[in-house]
Motif scaffolding. Sequence first.
Motif, PDB file in Angstrom:
ATOM      1  N   LYS A 177      33.760   0.797  50.265  1.00  0.00           N
ATOM      2  CA  LYS A 177      33.737  -0.388  49.414  1.00  0.00           C
ATOM      3  C   LYS A 177      34.373  -0.075  48.068  1.00  0.00           C
ATOM      4  N   GLN A 178      35.128  -1.039  47.566  1.00  0.00           N
ATOM      5  CA  GLN A 178      35.811  -0.873  46.283  1.00  0.00           C
ATOM      6  C   GLN A 178      35.037  -1.544  45.164  1.00  0.00           C
ATOM      7  N   TYR A 179      34.961  -0.846  44.041  1.00  0.00           N
ATOM      8  CA  TYR A 179      34.336  -1.361  42.825  1.00  0.00           C
ATOM      9  C   TYR A 179      35.272  -1.047  41.658  1.00  0.00           C
ATOM     10  N   ASP A 180      34.957  -1.543  40.491  1.00  0.00           N
ATOM     11  CA  ASP A 180      35.782  -1.287  39.320  1.00  0.00           C
ATOM     12  C   ASP A 180      34.951  -0.717  38.186  1.00  0.00           C
ATOM     13  N   ILE A 181      35.592   0.123  37.376  1.00  0.00           N
ATOM     14  CA  ILE A 181      35.013   0.625  36.142  1.00  0.00           C
ATOM     15  C   ILE A 181      35.790  -0.041  35.016  1.00  0.00           C
ATOM     16  N   TYR A 182      35.072  -0.657  34.092  1.00  0.00           N
ATOM     17  CA  TYR A 182      35.696  -1.346  32.967  1.00  0.00           C
ATOM     18  C   TYR A 182      35.353  -0.633  31.666  1.00  0.00           C
ATOM     19  N   LEU A 183      36.377  -0.384  30.862  1.00  0.00           N
ATOM     20  CA  LEU A 183      36.198   0.193  29.539  1.00  0.00           C
ATOM     21  C   LEU A 183      36.329  -0.919  28.508  1.00  0.00           C
ATOM     22  N   TYR A 184      35.271  -1.114  27.745  1.00  0.00           N
ATOM     23  CA  TYR A 184      35.267  -2.072  26.643  1.00  0.00           C
ATOM     24  C   TYR A 184      35.220  -1.285  25.331  1.00  0.00           C
ATOM     25  N   GLU A 185      35.295  -1.958  24.219  1.00  0.00           N
ATOM     26  CA  GLU A 185      35.279  -1.293  22.917  1.00  0.00           C
ATOM     27  C   GLU A 185      33.971  -0.556  22.643  1.00  0.00           C
ATOM     28  N   ASP A 186      32.887  -0.970  23.288  1.00  0.00           N
ATOM     29  CA  ASP A 186      31.585  -0.373  22.995  1.00  0.00           C
ATOM     30  C   ASP A 186      30.813   0.118  24.215  1.00  0.00           C
ATOM     31  N   LYS A 187      31.406  -0.001  25.406  1.00  0.00           N
ATOM     32  CA  LYS A 187      30.669   0.404  26.614  1.00  0.00           C
ATOM     33  C   LYS A 187      31.608   0.612  27.789  1.00  0.00           C
ATOM     34  N   ILE A 188      31.054   1.227  28.829  1.00  0.00           N
ATOM     35  CA  ILE A 188      31.728   1.355  30.115  1.00  0.00           C
ATOM     36  C   ILE A 188      30.803   0.742  31.156  1.00  0.00           C
ATOM     37  N   LEU A 189      31.354  -0.157  31.965  1.00  0.00           N
ATOM     38  CA  LEU A 189      30.593  -0.798  33.041  1.00  0.00           C
ATOM     39  C   LEU A 189      31.144  -0.352  34.382  1.00  0.00           C
ATOM     40  N   THR A 190      30.239   0.003  35.290  1.00  0.00           N
ATOM     41  CA  THR A 190      30.620   0.303  36.669  1.00  0.00           C
ATOM     42  C   THR A 190      29.980  -0.763  37.555  1.00  0.00           C
ATOM     43  N   GLY A 191      30.103  -0.602  38.849  1.00  0.00           N
ATOM     44  CA  GLY A 191      29.536  -1.578  39.770  1.00  0.00           C
ATOM     45  C   GLY A 191      28.041  -1.783  39.598  1.00  0.00           C
ATOM     46  N   ASN A 192      27.324  -0.742  39.195  1.00  0.00           N
ATOM     47  CA  ASN A 192      25.872  -0.889  39.045  1.00  0.00           C
ATOM     48  C   ASN A 192      25.277  -0.157  37.844  1.00  0.00           C
ATOM     49  N   ARG A 193      26.136   0.288  36.928  1.00  0.00           N
ATOM     50  CA  ARG A 193      25.632   0.997  35.747  1.00  0.00           C
ATOM     51  C   ARG A 193      26.319   0.490  34.480  1.00  0.00           C
ATOM     52  N   HIS A 194      25.623   0.682  33.374  1.00  0.00           N
ATOM     53  CA  HIS A 194      26.122   0.307  32.054  1.00  0.00           C
ATOM     54  C   HIS A 194      25.928   1.505  31.144  1.00  0.00           C
ATOM     55  N   PHE A 195      27.002   1.965  30.507  1.00  0.00           N
ATOM     56  CA  PHE A 195      26.925   3.101  29.595  1.00  0.00           C
ATOM     57  C   PHE A 195      27.423   2.670  28.222  1.00  0.00           C
ATOM     58  N   SER A 196      26.588   2.805  27.216  1.00  0.00           N
ATOM     59  CA  SER A 196      27.021   2.579  25.850  1.00  0.00           C
ATOM     60  C   SER A 196      28.031   3.671  25.516  1.00  0.00           C
ATOM     61  N   LEU A 197      29.110   3.320  24.860  1.00  0.00           N
ATOM     62  CA  LEU A 197      30.162   4.293  24.570  1.00  0.00           C
ATOM     63  C   LEU A 197      29.639   5.469  23.746  1.00  0.00           C
ATOM     64  N   GLU A 198      28.656   5.224  22.900  1.00  0.00           N
ATOM     65  CA  GLU A 198      28.091   6.321  22.105  1.00  0.00           C
ATOM     66  C   GLU A 198      27.360   7.338  22.972  1.00  0.00           C
ATOM     67  N   HIS A 199      27.004   6.983  24.201  1.00  0.00           N
ATOM     68  CA  HIS A 199      26.318   7.894  25.114  1.00  0.00           C
ATOM     69  C   HIS A 199      27.259   8.559  26.111  1.00  0.00           C
ATOM     70  N   VAL A 200      28.547   8.221  26.041  1.00  0.00           N
ATOM     71  CA  VAL A 200      29.544   8.860  26.903  1.00  0.00           C
ATOM     72  C   VAL A 200      30.222   9.949  26.078  1.00  0.00           C
ATOM     73  N   ASN A 201      30.063  11.192  26.524  1.00  0.00           N
ATOM     74  CA  ASN A 201      30.590  12.339  25.783  1.00  0.00           C
ATOM     75  C   ASN A 201      32.026  12.672  26.150  1.00  0.00           C
ATOM     76  N   ASP A 202      32.409  12.401  27.405  1.00  0.00           N
ATOM     77  CA  ASP A 202      33.761  12.719  27.860  1.00  0.00           C
ATOM     78  C   ASP A 202      34.014  12.004  29.184  1.00  0.00           C
ATOM     79  N   VAL A 203      35.296  11.897  29.511  1.00  0.00           N
ATOM     80  CA  VAL A 203      35.725  11.382  30.808  1.00  0.00           C
ATOM     81  C   VAL A 203      36.765  12.367  31.311  1.00  0.00           C
ATOM     82  N   SER A 204      36.624  12.816  32.561  1.00  0.00           N
ATOM     83  CA  SER A 204      37.578  13.782  33.105  1.00  0.00           C
ATOM     84  C   SER A 204      37.914  13.410  34.546  1.00  0.00           C
ATOM     85  N   TYR A 205      38.916  14.093  35.079  1.00  0.00           N
ATOM     86  CA  TYR A 205      39.403  13.801  36.423  1.00  0.00           C
ATOM     87  C   TYR A 205      39.721  15.097  37.142  1.00  0.00           C
TER      88      TYR A 205
END
Length: 100
Positions: free
Chosen positions: A31-59
């Motif tokens: 199943k396909q879902y999307d991750i959205y980056l907003y100015e203050d948060k990251i939203l996934t299919g079932n989670r919400h992360f405040s940007l201040e609580h995200v320390n890094d993004v890697s691949y």
Amino acid sequence: MKDEHRKIMSAVSYYKTERTIDGNQQHYTKKQYDIYLYEDKILTGNRHFSLEHVNDVSYRPISDAGLLYLHTNQGVFAFEVDVDPAHFIKSYKKLKNSIK
């Protein structure tokens, strides 16, 4: 789960493979879902992360896909992607650096 009132800075699709058992047979559905980056948060299919609580993004690429990692104060969350999410990571780092 888009937030219609805010501007999406970047987005990337990810996949979850779900296993079901019907009778004596296993079935796998991707199943396909999307991750959205907003100015203050990251939203996934079932989670919400405040940007201040995200320390890094890697691949990390693996065989025919790759894993996008969100490093948060709640732990590390991995998302299977089939494209290089460099644009998403670049947008995140630019946004995060502008907040500091």
